[in-house]
Write a protein that holds these residues in place. Structure first.
Motif, PDB file in Angstrom:
ATOM      1  N   ALA A 163       0.813  -1.213   0.000  1.00  0.00           N
ATOM      2  CA  ALA A 163       0.000   0.000   0.000  1.00  0.00           C
ATOM      3  C   ALA A 163       0.848   1.266   0.000  1.00  0.00           C
ATOM      4  O   ALA A 163       0.330   2.361  -0.216  1.00  0.00           O
ATOM      5  CB  ALA A 163      -0.924   0.012   1.213  1.00  0.00           C
ATOM      6  N   MET A 164       2.133   1.106   0.226  1.00  0.00           N
ATOM      7  CA  MET A 164       3.037   2.260   0.314  1.00  0.00           C
ATOM      8  C   MET A 164       3.674   2.547  -1.036  1.00  0.00           C
ATOM      9  O   MET A 164       3.921   1.631  -1.834  1.00  0.00           O
ATOM     10  CB  MET A 164       4.133   1.976   1.336  1.00  0.00           C
ATOM     11  CG  MET A 164       3.633   1.838   2.759  1.00  0.00           C
ATOM     12  SD  MET A 164       3.223   3.439   3.484  1.00  0.00           S
ATOM     13  CE  MET A 164       4.882   4.079   3.793  1.00  0.00           C
ATOM     14  N   PRO A 165       3.985   3.806  -1.322  1.00  0.00           N
ATOM     15  CA  PRO A 165       4.809   4.104  -2.501  1.00  0.00           C
ATOM     16  C   PRO A 165       6.127   3.340  -2.420  1.00  0.00           C
ATOM     17  O   PRO A 165       6.679   3.152  -1.330  1.00  0.00           O
ATOM     18  CB  PRO A 165       5.025   5.616  -2.397  1.00  0.00           C
ATOM     19  CG  PRO A 165       3.895   6.118  -1.550  1.00  0.00           C
ATOM     20  CD  PRO A 165       3.607   5.016  -0.574  1.00  0.00           C
ATOM     21  N   ALA A 166       6.623   2.886  -3.560  1.00  0.00           N
ATOM     22  CA  ALA A 166       7.800   2.009  -3.574  1.00  0.00           C
ATOM     23  C   ALA A 166       8.989   2.623  -2.840  1.00  0.00           C
ATOM     24  O   ALA A 166       9.720   1.920  -2.130  1.00  0.00           O
ATOM     25  CB  ALA A 166       8.178   1.678  -5.013  1.00  0.00           C
ATOM     26  N   ASP A 167       9.183   3.924  -2.976  1.00  0.00           N
ATOM     27  CA  ASP A 167      10.362   4.541  -2.364  1.00  0.00           C
ATOM     28  C   ASP A 167      10.263   4.653  -0.850  1.00  0.00           C
ATOM     29  O   ASP A 167      11.265   4.896  -0.169  1.00  0.00           O
ATOM     30  CB  ASP A 167      10.630   5.922  -2.973  1.00  0.00           C
ATOM     31  CG  ASP A 167       9.486   6.894  -2.710  1.00  0.00           C
ATOM     32  OD1 ASP A 167       8.325   6.515  -2.937  1.00  0.00           O
ATOM     33  OD2 ASP A 167       9.766   8.035  -2.286  1.00  0.00           O
ATOM     34  N   LEU A 168       9.037   4.463  -0.297  1.00  0.00           N
ATOM     35  CA  LEU A 168       8.865   4.555   1.156  1.00  0.00           C
ATOM     36  C   LEU A 168       8.766   3.186   1.831  1.00  0.00           C
ATOM     37  O   LEU A 168       8.753   3.113   3.062  1.00  0.00           O
ATOM     38  CB  LEU A 168       7.608   5.365   1.487  1.00  0.00           C
ATOM     39  CG  LEU A 168       7.619   6.839   1.089  1.00  0.00           C
ATOM     40  CD1 LEU A 168       6.329   7.513   1.537  1.00  0.00           C
ATOM     41  CD2 LEU A 168       8.826   7.563   1.679  1.00  0.00           C
ATOM     42  N   ARG A 169       8.710   2.133   1.047  1.00  0.00           N
ATOM     43  CA  ARG A 169       8.525   0.804   1.647  1.00  0.00           C
ATOM     44  C   ARG A 169       9.651   0.393   2.581  1.00  0.00           C
ATOM     45  O   ARG A 169       9.376  -0.207   3.638  1.00  0.00           O
ATOM     46  CB  ARG A 169       8.341  -0.237   0.538  1.00  0.00           C
ATOM     47  CG  ARG A 169       7.007  -0.105  -0.172  1.00  0.00           C
ATOM     48  CD  ARG A 169       6.894  -1.014  -1.376  1.00  0.00           C
ATOM     49  NE  ARG A 169       5.698  -0.676  -2.151  1.00  0.00           N
ATOM     50  CZ  ARG A 169       5.419  -1.156  -3.345  1.00  0.00           C
ATOM     51  NH1 ARG A 169       6.252  -2.035  -3.911  1.00  0.00           N
ATOM     52  NH2 ARG A 169       4.328  -0.789  -3.983  1.00  0.00           N
ATOM     53  N   PRO A 170      10.914   0.694   2.261  1.00  0.00           N
ATOM     54  CA  PRO A 170      11.972   0.301   3.206  1.00  0.00           C
ATOM     55  C   PRO A 170      11.825   0.951   4.575  1.00  0.00           C
ATOM     56  O   PRO A 170      12.305   0.411   5.575  1.00  0.00           O
ATOM     57  CB  PRO A 170      13.258   0.775   2.508  1.00  0.00           C
ATOM     58  CG  PRO A 170      12.911   0.799   1.059  1.00  0.00           C
ATOM     59  CD  PRO A 170      11.477   1.259   1.020  1.00  0.00           C
ATOM     60  N   ALA A 171      11.161   2.097   4.632  1.00  0.00           N
ATOM     61  CA  ALA A 171      11.028   2.812   5.911  1.00  0.00           C
ATOM     62  C   ALA A 171       9.818   2.363   6.708  1.00  0.00           C
ATOM     63  O   ALA A 171       9.616   2.824   7.830  1.00  0.00           O
ATOM     64  CB  ALA A 171      10.934   4.314   5.652  1.00  0.00           C
ATOM     65  N   LEU A 172       9.020   1.440   6.141  1.00  0.00           N
ATOM     66  CA  LEU A 172       7.772   1.068   6.804  1.00  0.00           C
ATOM     67  C   LEU A 172       8.018   0.424   8.160  1.00  0.00           C
ATOM     68  O   LEU A 172       7.188   0.543   9.064  1.00  0.00           O
ATOM     69  CB  LEU A 172       6.964   0.122   5.911  1.00  0.00           C
ATOM     70  CG  LEU A 172       5.558  -0.233   6.416  1.00  0.00           C
ATOM     71  CD1 LEU A 172       4.732   1.033   6.610  1.00  0.00           C
ATOM     72  CD2 LEU A 172       4.863  -1.186   5.441  1.00  0.00           C
ATOM     73  N   ALA A 173       9.140  -0.238   8.323  1.00  0.00           N
ATOM     74  CA  ALA A 173       9.457  -0.839   9.617  1.00  0.00           C
ATOM     75  C   ALA A 173       9.558   0.211  10.709  1.00  0.00           C
ATOM     76  O   ALA A 173       9.402  -0.094  11.890  1.00  0.00           O
ATOM     77  CB  ALA A 173      10.754  -1.638   9.532  1.00  0.00           C
ATOM     78  N   ARG A 174       9.784   1.462  10.305  1.00  0.00           N
ATOM     79  CA  ARG A 174       9.863   2.561  11.273  1.00  0.00           C
ATOM     80  C   ARG A 174       8.573   3.386  11.210  1.00  0.00           C
ATOM     81  O   ARG A 174       8.613   4.616  11.120  1.00  0.00           O
ATOM     82  CB  ARG A 174      11.055   3.458  10.955  1.00  0.00           C
ATOM     83  CG  ARG A 174      12.381   2.739  10.827  1.00  0.00           C
ATOM     84  CD  ARG A 174      13.546   3.733  10.789  1.00  0.00           C
ATOM     85  NE  ARG A 174      13.360   4.770   9.795  1.00  0.00           N
ATOM     86  CZ  ARG A 174      13.710   4.658   8.514  1.00  0.00           C
ATOM     87  NH1 ARG A 174      14.258   3.535   8.067  1.00  0.00           N
ATOM     88  NH2 ARG A 174      13.529   5.664   7.667  1.00  0.00           N
ATOM     89  N   LYS A 175       7.420   2.712  11.275  1.00  0.00           N
ATOM     90  CA  LYS A 175       6.149   3.405  11.043  1.00  0.00           C
ATOM     91  C   LYS A 175       5.871   4.509  12.060  1.00  0.00           C
ATOM     92  O   LYS A 175       5.058   5.391  11.812  1.00  0.00           O
ATOM     93  CB  LYS A 175       4.986   2.418  11.023  1.00  0.00           C
ATOM     94  CG  LYS A 175       4.703   1.746  12.355  1.00  0.00           C
ATOM     95  CD  LYS A 175       3.497   0.833  12.235  1.00  0.00           C
ATOM     96  CE  LYS A 175       3.153   0.188  13.572  1.00  0.00           C
ATOM     97  NZ  LYS A 175       1.967  -0.667  13.475  1.00  0.00           N
ATOM     98  N   ASP A 176       6.519   4.453  13.217  1.00  0.00           N
ATOM     99  CA  ASP A 176       6.344   5.518  14.202  1.00  0.00           C
ATOM    100  C   ASP A 176       7.373   6.627  14.027  1.00  0.00           C
ATOM    101  O   ASP A 176       7.417   7.569  14.813  1.00  0.00           O
ATOM    102  CB  ASP A 176       6.441   4.953  15.620  1.00  0.00           C
ATOM    103  CG  ASP A 176       5.298   3.990  15.928  1.00  0.00           C
ATOM    104  OD1 ASP A 176       4.195   4.216  15.401  1.00  0.00           O
ATOM    105  OD2 ASP A 176       5.524   3.023  16.675  1.00  0.00           O
ATOM    106  N   ASP A 177       8.186   6.517  12.993  1.00  0.00           N
ATOM    107  CA  ASP A 177       9.193   7.525  12.698  1.00  0.00           C
ATOM    108  C   ASP A 177       8.493   8.807  12.249  1.00  0.00           C
ATOM    109  O   ASP A 177       7.790   8.811  11.244  1.00  0.00           O
ATOM    110  CB  ASP A 177      10.108   7.001  11.596  1.00  0.00           C
ATOM    111  CG  ASP A 177      11.229   7.971  11.258  1.00  0.00           C
ATOM    112  OD1 ASP A 177      11.131   9.155  11.625  1.00  0.00           O
ATOM    113  OD2 ASP A 177      12.197   7.542  10.609  1.00  0.00           O
TER     114      ASP A 177
END
Length: 310
Positions: A88-102
């Motif tokens: 559901a995330m834009p491809a360039d933001l997927r690596p950061a999804l693990a830090r969803k509270d960032d």
């Protein structure tokens, strides 16, 4: 008395599409929205909860609806603390999804979400952004701090808040909840669900903003909070079930500029039928059906013995 608008929580729900509610010739994407907007002055967009919206879709929604029509748009899942799929995330933001509270990730997601909706806002079609918080968000200091941070992020945008944890509106906490939302300048969302369940939210009708109040009627399914989506929202409202909300909505309209009443009992065409019934109970003028108006004009022409082709 504030203006009352009634509508459904989707115009693209697959069960609504399969119900036959859309007339022949109006079943493509453009025809569906134009037909819906000819019957109701308000709709909720739920697809934006599952994926970030696009600017192009917002532009098309503006083009396909009349001036004065309103879209209430659900906030993307990441912005309300719900689980969010990587797809559901834009491809360039997927690596950061693990830090969803960032905060930086949330800032970027919010910026893209808001940017995509700017055409709606600019055209005066945006009713509100609906932040539906998850059932595990209980009323405590951490949650209140989260709400304040969320409102800071969304400053300048219309935002309404729906709580799924029932304790926010329990009698002993209802006043504090109302005070918090009033402080944040945020309309509360009143809800209708089956009562007597552990997850039942009390059917209160708070007004916490002079600009807007929102009511979402989810149905009376006993599977609320536990079953599948279809089980949770399967319900046909009767006029007797809606009657108490007529009085509540009128009372809300006396205290705010606009009231939005949305039906989320998305099973076949149950939501649009209930919305039509509610509009009648509220004494609202029906929106004319252009298809029926065209048919009637042709009937009158033939009755008068005129050539319908001029």
């Amino acid at each position: 008395m504030g203006e009352i608008r009634v509508g459904a929580c989707s115009w693209t729900d697959k069960e609504l599409l399969a119900s036959g509610w859309y007339p022949k010739g109006r079943r493509d994407a453009e025809g569906r929205l134009r037909h819906y907007a000819s019957r109701f002055p308000l709709v909720e967009v739920d697809a934006t909860y599952y994926a970030l919206p696009s600017t192009r879709n917002s532009e098309l929604w503006v083009e396909r609806t009349p001036a004065g029509f309103r879209f209430d748009v659900k906030a993307f899942s990441l912005l309300t603390g719900h689980p969010t799929r990587s797809a559901a995330m834009p491809a360039d933001l997927r690596p950061a999804l693990a830090r969803k509270d960032d905060p930086e990730l949330l800032d970027e997601v919010w910026a893209r979400f808001a940017g995509a909706l700017e055409p709606l806002r600019r055209a005066g079609r945006l009713g509100t952004l609906l932040f539906q918080f998850p059932p595990w968000l209980a009323p405590d200091e951490q949650s209140r701090a989260l709400l304040r941070a969320c409102r800071e992020r969304t400053a300048g945008w219309p935002v309404a808040v729906e709580f799924r944890h029932p304790d926010w509106w329990r009698p002993e906490l209802a006043a504090a909840t109302s005070d918090l939302l009033t402080e944040l300048g945020t309309p509360a969302v009143a809800v209708d669900t089956a009562q007597g369940l552990p997850t039942s939210v009390p059917p209160v009708a708070p007004v916490t903003s002079p600009d807007l109040a929102v009511v979402r009627l989810h149905g009376r399914s006993p599977a609320w909070g536990t079953g599948s989506k279809e089980d949770r929202f399967r319900h046909d409202y009767t006029p007797d079930e809606l009657a108490p909300w007529v009085e509540r909505v009128h009372a809300m309209a006396e205290r705010t500029r606009e009231v939005h009443v949305l039906f989320n009992n998305c099973c076949a065409d149950a939501a649009v039928r209930a919305a039509g019934t509610m509009a009648g109970l509220l004494g609202l003028d029906p929106v004319p059906d252009p298809d029926r108006a065209e048919d009637r004009a042709e009937e009158l022409t033939l009755d008068l013995g005129l050539d319908p082709d001029g």
